[in-house]
Design a protein around this motif. Sequence first.
Motif, short mmCIF file in Angstrom:
data_model
loop_
_atom_site.label_atom_id
_atom_site.label_comp_id
_atom_site.label_asym_id
_atom_site.label_seq_id
_atom_site.Cartn_x
_atom_site.Cartn_y
_atom_site.Cartn_z
N SER A 35 -8.90 4.03 10.45
CA SER A 35 -7.45 4.08 10.29
C SER A 35 -6.80 2.76 10.68
O SER A 35 -7.29 2.04 11.55
CB SER A 35 -6.86 5.23 11.09
OG SER A 35 -7.07 5.05 12.47
N GLU A 77 0.82 -1.21 0.00
CA GLU A 77 0.00 0.00 0.00
C GLU A 77 0.86 1.26 0.00
O GLU A 77 0.51 2.26 -0.63
CB GLU A 77 -0.93 0.01 1.22
CG GLU A 77 -2.07 -0.96 1.12
CD GLU A 77 -2.96 -0.91 2.35
OE1 GLU A 77 -3.11 0.17 2.94
OE2 GLU A 77 -3.50 -1.97 2.72
N LYS A 78 1.98 1.24 0.71
CA LYS A 78 2.84 2.42 0.80
C LYS A 78 3.45 2.80 -0.55
O LYS A 78 3.88 3.93 -0.74
CB LYS A 78 3.94 2.19 1.83
CG LYS A 78 3.41 2.27 3.25
CD LYS A 78 4.35 1.84 4.34
CE LYS A 78 5.71 2.39 4.35
NZ LYS A 78 6.50 2.01 5.54
N ARG A 129 -3.44 5.90 -2.10
CA ARG A 129 -4.34 4.98 -1.43
C ARG A 129 -4.32 5.11 0.09
O ARG A 129 -5.06 4.42 0.77
CB ARG A 129 -3.98 3.55 -1.81
CG ARG A 129 -4.24 3.28 -3.28
CD ARG A 129 -3.87 1.89 -3.66
NE ARG A 129 -4.59 0.91 -2.87
CZ ARG A 129 -4.35 -0.38 -2.88
NH1 ARG A 129 -3.41 -0.85 -3.66
NH2 ARG A 129 -5.02 -1.20 -2.13
N TRP A 130 -3.48 5.98 0.65
CA TRP A 130 -3.45 6.12 2.09
C TRP A 130 -3.11 7.54 2.47
O TRP A 130 -2.63 8.33 1.67
CB TRP A 130 -2.49 5.12 2.75
CG TRP A 130 -1.05 5.27 2.35
CD1 TRP A 130 -0.44 4.75 1.26
CD2 TRP A 130 -0.05 6.00 3.05
NE1 TRP A 130 0.88 5.10 1.22
CE2 TRP A 130 1.15 5.88 2.33
CE3 TRP A 130 -0.03 6.75 4.22
CZ2 TRP A 130 2.33 6.48 2.72
CZ3 TRP A 130 1.15 7.34 4.62
CH2 TRP A 130 2.32 7.19 3.88
#
Length: 156
Positions: free
Chosen positions: A42, A12-13, A18-19
Amino acid sequence: AINATMSGFLLEKQFTCRWEHLHFDKGVQNMDGSTALKFVRSRHSETYGTDFARSERQHAVLSGIKDKVLLLKLIEKADPLIQTLANSLKTDIDSELIKKFVSKRPDISKFEIKNLYINEDNLLKQSTSYQGAYILIPKEGNENWTSIQKYIHDNI
């Protein structure tokens, strides 16, 4: 190729769209709906990122909503509030039934939010799925929900 070398939050990072990094100072926070939703959803905090911690954040927001409803005496203003909610929510409960419920329990200050925690400290144990994913199952074994059902029944 990237999926072969990374998974979960590491993957994801790689996609910053996306975050979002969230930070809240210690103490009481006033949040709008969007911020509250980000707060309860979260994940990946190094100190408070578990699914169980998310459950606790959800409880904190619900408790805050209850406290605000009491402070603003919204139950006394139930008719317009119910109409506003009826226009914003989809439910199979009609507004007359909601009004009837509210009239039978007018003292919301006596409402209680109960938490039952089902986790590895009491009823669950670590396991893996058939695909190798980390999961929690009842301590008595997969698909044996007896002690969990009893725990819920005895504590509500």
